[in-house]
Structures are given as C-alpha cells and as structure tokens.
Design an enzyme around this catalytic site. Structure first.
Site, PDB file in Angstrom:
ATOM      1  N   GLY A   1       0.803  -1.199   0.000  1.00 13.03           N
ATOM      2  CA  GLY A   1       0.000   0.000   0.000  1.00 13.03           C
ATOM      3  C   GLY A   1       0.842   1.257   0.000  1.00 13.03           C
ATOM      4  N   HIS A   2       0.429   2.244   0.795  1.00 14.98           N
ATOM      5  CA  HIS A   2       1.038   3.572   0.779  1.00 14.98           C
ATOM      6  C   HIS A   2       2.323   3.653   1.592  1.00 14.98           C
ATOM      7  CE1 HIS A   2       0.871   7.813  -0.090  1.00 14.98           C
ATOM      8  NE2 HIS A   2       0.762   8.171   1.183  1.00 14.98           N
ATOM      9  N   TRP A   3       2.529   2.696   2.484  1.00 11.78           N
ATOM     10  CA  TRP A   3       3.676   2.733   3.387  1.00 11.78           C
ATOM     11  C   TRP A   3       4.647   1.600   3.056  1.00 11.78           C
ATOM     12  CZ3 TRP A   3       0.321   3.370   8.425  1.00 11.78           C
ATOM     13  CH2 TRP A   3      -0.087   4.714   8.531  1.00 11.78           C
TER      14      TRP A   3
END
Length: 284
Positions: A263-265
């Site tokens: 995901g985003h991390w």
C-alpha cells in the site's frame, strides 16, 4: 535498540523550531514523513531508522505543523513550498551541504521539489508513495479524492480511535500491519498537539494548489541529473502508482521500483526490502 527518546533533538531555524531524531555516521540521509494525522519522522520511519543508521548519518525530520516541531500557521502560505523551506532551513542550521532525501507521500513530494529547485543540495532523491508535483491531480482522481485521502481528511476533522484505525488500515495492503500499537502511536502523536490538526485543515481549505511554481518544478526535474529512486506500492489506495510512473518519465536519472502487495507505506510493509534497496542505491 535506538529509541525515540535517546535520539530526540531540536534545532532553531529562522522561522521554526524543528524537532528531529538523529543517529549514525556517514553520508547524511534526511527522511521526510507524510501528511497524515499523527505523522512524524519517528512514526513513519521507526522500522528503517536503526538499520540505515548503521551505514549513514540519518535524520528523521518533523515538518512544521507535525510531531514535536513548531506549529504552522497556514495563513498566506503554500504548504508544499513551506516544506521545501523547512528542509533547506534544517540543512543550513546543521551545516549539511548536501544530503540524500528520502520521503514518503508529502515528504516524497518535498524531496522531488527540493531536487528540482535546489539540485545542488540533493545527492540522491528517494520517494515512496509520492504524488507527482502539480495541479489538482495532486489530490484528486477523475472521480474525486482517493479512498485514502477521504479517510485522512475525516480523521483530521474527527480524530477518534475508530477513524485512526480506518486510517492505518487504508494505508497498508496487509491488514496485519494495522496493529493496535501503530494505531495508538499515530493517535497519541496527533492528539499531543491538536493545533496541528486544526492548522492542517485550515491550510488545505485555503490552498491554491496551482500556486506552487510548477513550471519551475517540472523544468528543474527534467534537467536534474540527481539519481532518483521512485518506490511505489502497486496497491496504494491513497496516491496511485501512476504518479510514480509519470515522475519516472520526467526525471532523466530515475529508477522506478513497484512493490507488489504493498500500500502507501512501503517502508513499513516491506521494511527489509526497502532498507536494503535504499542503502544500496545511496552507496552505489
């Protein structure tokens, strides 16, 4: 183990008192966090800090308006240009001539903007889940704000434990990373200074996204020979992977790495892979 308390420091710049964590020796690496409520250098990069500090002098910077840094008054300001100023002020205050900038999301945008506008200060530009500079697409898709941004804004407006859990869950691909410890850490950091939450919403409401000198930014990125590593999660629900693809098409010395099931991390979900890739890239 390196702890937050052991490495916590402050430096005064002409505009802000900035908090940071620092450890290690060697080439300076400045890690720049994202814009979510409860974000800070430590909360974004604690799984990476000690590993990278074995090879570099690593700084985890809290931007003005986040973490333990000074409050940020958005009146008449552009958040993203202010971030550029904060990075340069931090480097000047510590006597850092040039550094590798490693940024997640908003921090990645700051890294690319500093690279474009002040190329001589950046030895390496590393981004993770970063939006491409410029225009309304910075925040929105054709159908409006992304799923992650909707949750992010909702949590700023209503920082309940339930919303913080939704925030952490939407930022990762694997729900097992949305631990109680991480949710509680983000919530505690955010609620430690409610003024940061209020000022973020004020700034977003007043921001003219186009007023960022984007022609100069894109021109600078196209000319910069700075080595760039653009990491993006294929499953990022906050900033789509197409942002990294577009940025890779602009920067002449860029390498694009797309992490699957991420995901985003990326620095959290794939910490070991991220640490090894970034260390090798900076040392090359």
């Amino acid at each position: 183990m390196i702890t937050e308390t052991q490495t916590s420091q402050y430096v005064d710049t002409p505009r802000w008192r900035l908090h940071y964590n620092a450890a290690g020796e060697g080439h300076p690496v400045i890690m720049l966090h994202g814009s979510g409520p409860g974000a800070s250098g430590w909360s974004n990069f604690s799984p990476n800090f000690e590993i990278l500090a074995r090879q570099f002098r690593v700084y985890l910077l809290d931007f003005p308006g986040w973490g333990k840094s000074a409050e940020y008054d958005p009146t008449g300001e552009n958040r993203f240009m202010s971030n550029v100023e904060a990075v340069l002020s931090f480097m000047n205050a510590l006597g850092i001539e040039d550094a590798a900038l490693v940024g997640n999301s908003m921090g990645g945008l700051a890294a690319s903007m500093v690279t474009a506008l002040h190329t001589d200060r950046v030895s390496h530009c590393v981004t993770m889940g970063a939006p491409v500079p410029g225009g309304p697409q910075l925040f929105f898709q054709p159908g409006g704000a992304t799923e992650g941004l909707k949750v992010l804004f909702a949590t700023y407006a209503d920082p309940t434990p339930e919303n913080f859990r939704k925030l952490v869950e939407v930022m990762v691909f694997d729900p097992s990373f949305a631990t109680d410890a991480l949710v509680n850490q983000r919530s505690a950091t955010a609620l430690a200074n409610p003024a940061h939450l209020h000022n973020f919403l004020r700034g977003i409401a007043a921001m003219n996204i186009d007023d960022m000198g984007q022609e100069a930014v894109f021109d600078g990125l196209a000319k910069a020979q700075t080595p760039a590593l653009l990491i993006h999660g294929r499953d990022d629900r906050t900033v789509g992977v197409e942002h990294a693809m577009r940025l890779a098409g602009v920067m002449p010395n860029a390498t694009l790495a797309v992490f699957n099931r991420c995901g985003h991390w990326a620095q959290l979900e794939h910490a070991a892979r991220f640490n090894a890739l970034v260390a090798a890239f900076i040392k090359a």
